[in-house]
Enzyme design. Structure first.
Site, mmCIF file in Angstrom:
data_model
loop_
_atom_site.group_PDB
_atom_site.id
_atom_site.type_symbol
_atom_site.label_atom_id
_atom_site.label_comp_id
_atom_site.label_asym_id
_atom_site.label_seq_id
_atom_site.Cartn_x
_atom_site.Cartn_y
_atom_site.Cartn_z
ATOM 1 N N LYS A 1 -40.878 -43.017 -98.471
ATOM 2 C CA LYS A 1 -42.073 -43.260 -99.305
ATOM 3 C C LYS A 1 -43.244 -43.736 -98.432
ATOM 4 O O LYS A 1 -44.394 -43.345 -98.660
ATOM 5 C CB LYS A 1 -41.770 -44.306 -100.387
ATOM 6 C CG LYS A 1 -40.844 -43.849 -101.493
ATOM 7 C CD LYS A 1 -41.378 -42.702 -102.339
ATOM 8 C CE LYS A 1 -42.543 -43.101 -103.197
ATOM 9 N NZ LYS A 1 -42.916 -41.996 -104.148
ATOM 10 N N TYR B 1 -34.939 -44.753 -98.142
ATOM 11 C CA TYR B 1 -35.842 -44.480 -99.267
ATOM 12 C C TYR B 1 -37.252 -44.985 -98.965
ATOM 13 O O TYR B 1 -38.233 -44.232 -99.055
ATOM 14 C CB TYR B 1 -35.308 -45.140 -100.553
ATOM 15 C CG TYR B 1 -36.345 -45.242 -101.659
ATOM 16 C CD1 TYR B 1 -36.872 -44.100 -102.268
ATOM 17 C CD2 TYR B 1 -36.809 -46.484 -102.101
ATOM 18 C CE1 TYR B 1 -37.838 -44.191 -103.274
ATOM 19 C CE2 TYR B 1 -37.763 -46.588 -103.107
ATOM 20 C CZ TYR B 1 -38.274 -45.441 -103.690
ATOM 21 O OH TYR B 1 -39.221 -45.540 -104.679
ATOM 22 N N THR C 1 -44.289 -47.168 -104.088
ATOM 23 C CA THR C 1 -43.488 -48.361 -104.348
ATOM 24 C C THR C 1 -43.917 -49.520 -103.458
ATOM 25 O O THR C 1 -44.464 -49.302 -102.372
ATOM 26 C CB THR C 1 -42.001 -48.017 -104.081
ATOM 27 O OG1 THR C 1 -41.247 -49.218 -104.027
ATOM 28 C CG2 THR C 1 -41.818 -47.312 -102.744
ATOM 29 N N ASP C 2 -43.598 -50.740 -103.903
ATOM 30 C CA ASP C 2 -43.863 -51.907 -103.042
ATOM 31 C C ASP C 2 -42.855 -51.995 -101.894
ATOM 32 O O ASP C 2 -43.025 -52.787 -100.975
ATOM 33 C CB ASP C 2 -43.852 -53.202 -103.868
ATOM 34 C CG ASP C 2 -42.515 -53.481 -104.543
ATOM 35 O OD1 ASP C 2 -41.618 -52.617 -104.508
ATOM 36 O OD2 ASP C 2 -42.363 -54.591 -105.124
ATOM 37 N N GLU C 3 -41.780 -51.185 -101.967
ATOM 38 C CA GLU C 3 -40.728 -51.295 -100.938
ATOM 39 C C GLU C 3 -41.222 -50.854 -99.562
ATOM 40 O O GLU C 3 -40.603 -51.168 -98.548
ATOM 41 C CB GLU C 3 -39.483 -50.511 -101.378
ATOM 42 C CG GLU C 3 -38.965 -51.025 -102.709
ATOM 43 C CD GLU C 3 -37.611 -50.472 -103.143
ATOM 44 O OE1 GLU C 3 -36.813 -50.080 -102.284
ATOM 45 O OE2 GLU C 3 -37.370 -50.445 -104.368
HETATM 46 P P1 NAD Z 1 -36.564 -40.794 -111.059
HETATM 47 O O1 NAD Z 1 -35.547 -40.623 -109.979
HETATM 48 O O2 NAD Z 1 -36.153 -41.332 -112.375
HETATM 49 O O3 NAD Z 1 -37.291 -39.400 -111.344
HETATM 50 C C1 NAD Z 1 -37.704 -38.537 -110.330
HETATM 51 C C2 NAD Z 1 -38.099 -37.222 -110.964
HETATM 52 O O4 NAD Z 1 -38.552 -36.347 -109.911
HETATM 53 C C3 NAD Z 1 -36.947 -36.498 -111.669
HETATM 54 O O5 NAD Z 1 -37.393 -35.977 -112.894
HETATM 55 C C4 NAD Z 1 -36.586 -35.374 -110.695
HETATM 56 O O6 NAD Z 1 -36.047 -34.243 -111.344
HETATM 57 C C5 NAD Z 1 -37.930 -35.075 -110.057
HETATM 58 N N1 NAD Z 1 -37.802 -34.473 -108.726
HETATM 59 C C6 NAD Z 1 -37.018 -34.896 -107.702
HETATM 60 N N2 NAD Z 1 -37.160 -34.081 -106.644
HETATM 61 C C7 NAD Z 1 -38.072 -33.137 -106.984
HETATM 62 C C8 NAD Z 1 -38.663 -32.032 -106.310
HETATM 63 N N3 NAD Z 1 -38.301 -31.738 -105.061
HETATM 64 N N4 NAD Z 1 -39.573 -31.284 -106.954
HETATM 65 C C9 NAD Z 1 -39.936 -31.577 -108.245
HETATM 66 N N5 NAD Z 1 -39.412 -32.596 -108.934
HETATM 67 C C10 NAD Z 1 -38.484 -33.374 -108.322
HETATM 68 O O7 NAD Z 1 -37.710 -41.687 -110.397
HETATM 69 P P2 NAD Z 1 -38.642 -42.801 -111.057
HETATM 70 O O8 NAD Z 1 -37.931 -44.093 -111.036
HETATM 71 O O9 NAD Z 1 -39.182 -42.281 -112.329
HETATM 72 O O10 NAD Z 1 -39.801 -42.882 -109.973
HETATM 73 C C11 NAD Z 1 -40.940 -42.042 -110.061
HETATM 74 C C12 NAD Z 1 -41.877 -42.355 -108.899
HETATM 75 O O11 NAD Z 1 -42.272 -43.730 -108.956
HETATM 76 C C13 NAD Z 1 -41.232 -42.173 -107.527
HETATM 77 O O12 NAD Z 1 -42.200 -41.619 -106.668
HETATM 78 C C14 NAD Z 1 -40.853 -43.577 -107.096
HETATM 79 O O13 NAD Z 1 -40.861 -43.691 -105.691
HETATM 80 C C15 NAD Z 1 -41.969 -44.383 -107.730
HETATM 81 N N6 NAD Z 1 -41.643 -45.775 -108.061
HETATM 82 C C16 NAD Z 1 -40.509 -46.075 -108.763
HETATM 83 C C17 NAD Z 1 -40.226 -47.403 -109.119
HETATM 84 C C18 NAD Z 1 -39.019 -47.775 -109.941
HETATM 85 O O14 NAD Z 1 -38.764 -48.968 -110.152
HETATM 86 N N7 NAD Z 1 -38.246 -46.827 -110.456
HETATM 87 C C19 NAD Z 1 -41.114 -48.410 -108.728
HETATM 88 C C20 NAD Z 1 -42.264 -48.068 -108.007
HETATM 89 C C21 NAD Z 1 -42.512 -46.750 -107.691
HETATM 90 P P1 TYD Z 2 -32.072 -51.186 -107.753
HETATM 91 O O1 TYD Z 2 -32.167 -51.136 -109.245
HETATM 92 O O2 TYD Z 2 -31.227 -50.168 -107.059
HETATM 93 O O3 TYD Z 2 -33.572 -51.173 -107.213
HETATM 94 P P2 TYD Z 2 -34.134 -51.416 -105.697
HETATM 95 O O4 TYD Z 2 -33.009 -51.379 -104.743
HETATM 96 O O5 TYD Z 2 -35.055 -50.250 -105.523
HETATM 97 O O6 TYD Z 2 -34.837 -52.731 -105.745
HETATM 98 O O7 TYD Z 2 -31.527 -52.623 -107.343
HETATM 99 C C1 TYD Z 2 -32.186 -53.803 -107.753
HETATM 100 C C2 TYD Z 2 -31.465 -54.965 -107.122
HETATM 101 O O8 TYD Z 2 -30.153 -55.066 -107.705
HETATM 102 C C3 TYD Z 2 -31.236 -54.815 -105.625
HETATM 103 O O9 TYD Z 2 -31.369 -56.090 -105.006
HETATM 104 C C4 TYD Z 2 -29.796 -54.331 -105.516
HETATM 105 C C5 TYD Z 2 -29.118 -54.973 -106.712
HETATM 106 N N1 TYD Z 2 -28.004 -54.202 -107.333
HETATM 107 C C6 TYD Z 2 -26.779 -54.825 -107.570
HETATM 108 O O10 TYD Z 2 -26.581 -56.036 -107.275
HETATM 109 N N2 TYD Z 2 -25.786 -54.097 -108.158
HETATM 110 C C7 TYD Z 2 -25.936 -52.783 -108.493
HETATM 111 O O11 TYD Z 2 -24.961 -52.150 -108.999
HETATM 112 C C8 TYD Z 2 -27.208 -52.161 -108.247
HETATM 113 C C9 TYD Z 2 -27.435 -50.717 -108.602
HETATM 114 C C10 TYD Z 2 -28.214 -52.927 -107.673
#
Ligand code: NAD
Ligand code: TYD
Length: 351
Positions: A161, A157, A132-134
């Protein structure tokens, strides 16, 4: 059939993972795709109903913290490559309980790295770590995250990461493990668990529930359609340079409040409601602890080196996303009927 590669995709039942699995299974019949997922609250095999009967797809229920299970899968299925997405992914949950994040994101990642290192003694392999960019922290008004930006994670989180990213690089430098890494901005799209901003707001607008905006809603996120993230992963996995990391994003910054208002307008139109009706549901609630102000990605390296571009504008992607949620009401109803209610109440009641 003898496959060209056997790719272990961890976290393939989650939001982004299911899009990556779908893309790889359908586009590469010459690859065997093994979805390795623990099926936590965020994992849902319904996300993959359309590909589950494909002959090059296999699901294995397992935890990346379980080394013996990983060893069994690597040996029995002769895993040649890894795309690692399994993670605990929600910042608010990490604030409530960081240890689960350390276990899966740090310990689980190191376990997987060790298994790959032990299994891959010769031949061509890729270990693609999805991050992630975070990890870069929080920006002020100016500037973008580049691959060279110093890591400065601020939530449990992002700290977990960032730690996993460091281990991935350490395995490259120390043991020569063939790694690639990508750091992406916030994703949105279908099959997104409704704890995150966009699906939570869509679901609450449908049900005319309050729309909880943290703080003043001025925090900025850079949004990318999940299908475009999946195509970036596909590109980097195949063509990225070993040992390199690539930022992924779409130069698409929105304050949370502008985004929620835009969604309200879009959904009022889709639902045949009066203009301005859903906006009245906006409720400002207590801010998130340590809330990062702004994320914004510079994806020039990926664009110039690997010729990747997002395929849709934000407006197009958001409309596709809203349509999917409206057409798949049973998907979200099933998810929100069980333990989600307890989560929602503990997170939002009296906030
Ligand atoms: P998500 O929470 O939707 O899915 C995570 C998946 O991992 C689930 O299917 C869960 O069952 C599985 N999982 C969790 N713990 C596990 C373990 N111990 N062993 C095996 N499987 C396990 O997450 P996502 O949003 O799809 O993110 C996927 C990846 O991309 C993550 O690594 C996250 O850090 C990264 N990422 C997410 C975003 C975003 O905006 N969602 C952006 C950038 C990077
Ligand atoms: P989120 O979807 O949790 O992603 P991230 O924290 O990883 O960026 O949140 C996106 C933005 O929205 C973040 O600035 C927090 C805000 N947010 C709210 O204002 N209300 C909400 O109920 C949630 C879940 C997030």
């Amino acid at each position: 059939m003898k496959y060209d590669k056997t790719i272990l995709i961890t976290g393939g039942a989650g939001f982004i993972g299911s899009h990556v699995v779908r893309l790889m299974v359908t586009k590469y019949p010459n690859y065997r795709i093994v979805n390795f997922d623990k099926l936590t609250y965020a994992g849902n095999l319904k996300n993959l109903e359309d590909v589950e009967n494909e002959s090059n797809y296999t699901f294995v229920k397992g935890d990346i913290c379980d080394r013996s299970k990983l060893k069994e899968v690597f040996e029995e299925l002769e895993v040649t490559d890894v795309i690692h997405l399994a993670a605990e992914s929600h910042v608010d949950r990490s604030i409530e309980g960081p240890m689960e994040f350390v276990m899966t994101n740090v310990v689980g990642t190191v376990n997987l790295l060790q298994q790959a290192k032990d299994s891959w003694t010769d031949g061509d392999h890729v270990f693609h770590h999805v991050s992630t960019d975070e990890v870069y922290g929080s920006l002020g008004d100016e500037g973008l995250f580049e691959e060279t930006t110093a890591y400065d994670p601020r939530s449990p989180y992002s700290a977990s990461k960032a730690s996993s990213d460091h281990f991935v690089k350490a395995f490259y430098h120390t043991y020569g493990l063939p790694i690639k890494m990508s750091n992406c901005s916030n994703n949105y799209g279908s099959h997104h668990f409704p704890e995150k901003l966009i699906p939570l707001m869509i679901n609450n607008i449908v049900h005319k529930k309050p729309l909880p905006v943290y703080g003043k809603g001025e925090n900025i996120r850079d949004w990318l359609w999940v299908v475009d993230h999946a195509s970036a992963i596909e590109t980097i996995f195949h063509n990225g340079r070993i040992g390199e990391s690539y930022n992924v994003g779409g130069l698409n910054e929105w304050t949370n409040i502008d985004l929620v208002k835009y969604l309200c307008q879009l959904m009022d139109r889709k639902l045949g409601r009066e203009e301005g009706e859903s906006e009245q549901l906006i409720t400002y609630v207590k801010d998130r602890a340590g809330h990062d102000m702004r994320y914004a990605i510079d994806a020039t390296k990926l664009e110039n080196e690997l010729n990747w571009r997002p395929s849709v504008t934000f407006e197009e992607g958001l409309e596709l996303t809203v349509d999917w949620y409206l057409e798949n009401a049973e998907w979200i109803e099933e998810i929100t009927s069980g333990s989600y209610r307890e989560y929602y109440e503990s997170m939002y009641t009296n906030r």
